[in-house]
Design an enzyme around this catalytic site. Structure first.
Site, mmCIF file in Angstrom:
data_model
loop_
_atom_site.group_PDB
_atom_site.id
_atom_site.type_symbol
_atom_site.label_atom_id
_atom_site.label_comp_id
_atom_site.label_asym_id
_atom_site.label_seq_id
_atom_site.Cartn_x
_atom_site.Cartn_y
_atom_site.Cartn_z
ATOM 1 N N ASP A 106 -8.269 16.578 -15.687
ATOM 2 C CA ASP A 106 -8.710 15.236 -16.008
ATOM 3 C C ASP A 106 -8.273 15.075 -17.463
ATOM 4 O O ASP A 106 -9.216 15.742 -18.176
ATOM 5 C CB ASP A 106 -9.953 14.964 -15.679
ATOM 6 C CG ASP A 106 -10.242 13.439 -15.994
ATOM 7 O OD1 ASP A 106 -9.423 12.682 -16.662
ATOM 8 O OD2 ASP A 106 -11.241 12.863 -15.202
ATOM 9 N N LYS A 166 -8.797 3.435 -19.404
ATOM 10 C CA LYS A 166 -9.198 3.971 -20.628
ATOM 11 C C LYS A 166 -7.989 3.958 -21.615
ATOM 12 O O LYS A 166 -7.550 2.916 -21.718
ATOM 13 C CB LYS A 166 -9.785 5.523 -20.615
ATOM 14 C CG LYS A 166 -10.828 5.699 -19.600
ATOM 15 C CD LYS A 166 -12.071 4.819 -19.848
ATOM 16 C CE LYS A 166 -13.143 4.628 -18.493
ATOM 17 N NZ LYS A 166 -13.092 5.396 -17.677
ATOM 18 N N ARG A 201 0.712 -1.110 -0.071
ATOM 19 C CA ARG A 201 -0.146 -0.080 0.136
ATOM 20 C C ARG A 201 0.762 1.378 -0.263
ATOM 21 O O ARG A 201 0.521 2.335 -0.513
ATOM 22 C CB ARG A 201 -0.958 0.031 1.205
ATOM 23 C CG ARG A 201 -1.855 1.191 1.348
ATOM 24 C CD ARG A 201 -3.035 1.101 2.193
ATOM 25 N NE ARG A 201 -2.824 0.513 3.293
ATOM 26 C CZ ARG A 201 -2.345 0.959 4.527
ATOM 27 N NH1 ARG A 201 -2.043 2.397 4.706
ATOM 28 N NH2 ARG A 201 -2.119 0.396 5.709
ATOM 29 N N TYR A 218 -17.169 13.929 -15.950
ATOM 30 C CA TYR A 218 -17.741 12.360 -15.949
ATOM 31 C C TYR A 218 -18.496 12.603 -14.820
ATOM 32 O O TYR A 218 -18.339 12.958 -13.543
ATOM 33 C CB TYR A 218 -16.484 11.495 -15.625
ATOM 34 C CG TYR A 218 -16.889 10.274 -15.399
ATOM 35 C CD1 TYR A 218 -17.751 9.342 -15.922
ATOM 36 C CD2 TYR A 218 -16.457 9.514 -13.867
ATOM 37 C CE1 TYR A 218 -18.293 8.173 -15.569
ATOM 38 C CE2 TYR A 218 -16.813 8.286 -13.477
ATOM 39 C CZ TYR A 218 -17.892 7.652 -14.363
ATOM 40 O OH TYR A 218 -18.471 6.277 -14.087
HETATM 41 N N1 LCS Z 1 -12.693 10.368 -15.411
HETATM 42 C C1 LCS Z 1 -13.026 10.345 -16.551
HETATM 43 C C2 LCS Z 1 -13.054 11.508 -17.910
HETATM 44 C C3 LCS Z 1 -13.851 9.159 -16.918
HETATM 45 O O1 LCS Z 1 -14.335 9.111 -18.241
HETATM 46 C C4 LCS Z 1 -13.831 8.367 -15.704
HETATM 47 C C5 LCS Z 1 -14.716 7.282 -16.075
HETATM 48 C C6 LCS Z 1 -13.415 8.441 -14.639
HETATM 49 C C7 LCS Z 1 -12.713 9.516 -14.479
HETATM 50 C C8 LCS Z 1 -13.309 7.407 -13.455
HETATM 51 O O2 LCS Z 1 -12.580 6.334 -13.918
HETATM 52 P P1 LCS Z 1 -12.922 5.070 -13.300
HETATM 53 O O3 LCS Z 1 -13.132 5.055 -11.703
HETATM 54 O O4 LCS Z 1 -14.086 4.366 -13.961
HETATM 55 O O5 LCS Z 1 -11.498 4.176 -13.750
HETATM 56 N N2 LCS Z 1 -15.664 6.979 -17.366
HETATM 57 C C9 LCS Z 1 -16.306 6.090 -17.514
HETATM 58 C C10 LCS Z 1 -17.192 6.434 -18.732
HETATM 59 O O6 LCS Z 1 -17.289 7.314 -19.527
HETATM 60 N N3 LCS Z 1 -17.820 5.143 -18.919
HETATM 61 O O7 LCS Z 1 -17.555 4.362 -18.158
HETATM 62 C C11 LCS Z 1 -16.500 4.721 -17.096
#
Ligand code: LCS
Length: 395
Positions: free
Chosen positions: A185, A210, A60, A113
């Site tokens: 972001d 992503k 951790r 998001y």
């Molecule tokens: N920031 C952005 C721009 C995102 O699109 C997402 C998730 C996150 C943060 C959060 O990330 P995660 O915890 O899911 O790794 N976006 C998603 C979307 O547009 N479709 O499914 C998840």
């Protein structure tokens, strides 16, 4: 030995952060799948905890496989250092927890998001945190909302799912003037297309789920800081709150990262062709893609990005009902949330990724009921076009 020469980005993506394993010279970094590391003596254990001696203690708090990923992404984002997290939301929440305090105020992009906005409005609000989510493409909107207790300016550019862009350099100037932290972001652009730290941001986050991982098989996140001081503040919170990454997860993300340049290049080439074609299609009402001269911030894209990426949002003349028919009738594209993988995904943000945001706020942010989001992958353009064409015929 680490080669300190500056390389082209394609080269850097393949080599950054990796030092051949000293034991075996393995090309792929070892997965140190361990929760803890033995101490040579009680004195050494104590020295590691006080920081007098450098080394690993407990996963951790740090792990060599995770560190290899962190070094690679920090280098690509031109940051001081990076912290890998268990999910993109763990990265977002760690940034919020570090830079907000009881009764603090933040300003964010309206079309964030969904969960990045909802966690502030329904969880951080329990600790007195207040927020204004505004159209950050309009700098006056930001300036108007700054208060004595504003601590954080949090932007997404291009924004999910509207593809609206914010001038990062201008935001950095505003943040500096008012003593705010500017966090960006950068998930939609990836480090290949945009480096917010070079434009003056303090902190960058990615959902590595992503583009960075790119193979739709891992959830993860990362935070990159401009300075040692910011990194240490974030590291303290992340280690205490526990949203750290796992070594196997880090290894998979690092493997995916090595082809980031190739994937971004191919997906972007496909997306530009699809956006051009959609814009001319008789059933399409509008297309938001930063690579189209019709995008309201086309000039800003050329100024702050190295390319327009592979995310498109669009609406059909038949509105919401036609959009649902489209996403129900694709065969090669997959109806699924997430984005930035090698395969093309399509979804309806108002009822899916952004369903947690109240309807009125969604509409104010431009997340209308007719908006369809397409994450263009690396398939052959002709196959993607044929699939969308057959689905559009049914709308
Ligand atoms: N920031 C952005 C721009 C995102 O699109 C997402 C998730 C996150 C943060 C959060 O990330 P995660 O915890 O899911 O790794 N976006 C998603 C979307 O547009 N479709 O499914 C998840």
């Amino acid at each position: 030995m680490e080669d300190k020469k500056k390389h082209y980005l394609e080269t850097e993506i393949i080599h950054a952060g990796y030092y051949p394993d000293p034991l075996t010279r393995s090309i792929s970094p070892p997965i140190y799948q361990t929760s803890t590391f033995g101490f040579e003596s009680a004195e050494q254990g104590a020295a590691l905890f006080t920081g007098k001696e450098k080394g690993f203690i407990y996963t951790r708090l740090g792990n060599p496989t995770i560190e290899a990923l962190e070094k690679a992404v920090a280098s690509l984002e031109k940051g001081y250092a990076a912290l890998a997290t268990s999910s993109g939301m763990a990265a977002v929440s760690t940034v919020y927890l570090t830079f907000l305090e009881k009764d603090a105020h933040m300003i964010g992009t309206a079309a964030l998001y969904g969960s990045s906005r909802t966690v502030i409005e329904t969880e951080f609000n329990r600790f007195g945190v207040t927020s204004d989510f505004v159209d950050t493409s309009n700098l006056e909107e930001i300036k108007k909302r700054i208060k004595k207790n504003t601590k954080l300016l949090y932007i997404e550019s291009p924004a999910n799912p509207t593809m609206a862009m914010t001038d990062i350099q201008a935001c950095a100037e505003i943040a500096k003037q008012h003593g705010l932290i500017l966090a960006v972001d950068n998930t939609f652009a990836s480090p290949v297309l945009q480096n917010p730290l070079e434009l003056g941001a303090d902190v960058v986050i990615h959902s590595v789920t992503k583009f960075i991982n790119g193979h739709t098989d891992v959830v993860g996140g990362i935070i990159i800081s401009k300075t040692a001081e910011l990194h240490q503040r974030l590291q303290k919170v992340l280690r205490l709150m526990g949203g750290t990454m796992d070594p196997h997860q880090a290894w998979l993300v690092l493997r995916g990262l090595r082809t980031l340049y190739l994937r971004v290049e191919k997906a972007q080439e496909n997306a530009q062709k699809i956006a051009n074609w959609l814009e001319q299609h008789p059933k399409v009402a509008w297309v938001n893609y930063p690579g189209l001269p019709s995008h309201p911030q086309y000039e800003l894209m050329k100024k702050q990005m190295k390319g327009s990426g592979s995310m498109i949002s669009f609406g059909l003349k038949g509105g919401y009902q036609a959009g649902l028919k489209l996403i129900n009738n694709v065969r090669l594209c997959t109806l699924a949330v997430s984005l930035g993988g090698i395969e093309t995904l399509i979804q309806h943000p108002a009822s899916m990724t952004h369903s947690s945001v109240p309807k009125k706020e969604k509409e104010e942010a431009g997340i209308t009921d007719d908006l369809i989001r397409l994450s263009v992958g690396c398939e052959a353009y002709e196959d993607l076009k044929a699939d969308l064409e057959q689905a559009l015929e049914q709308c």
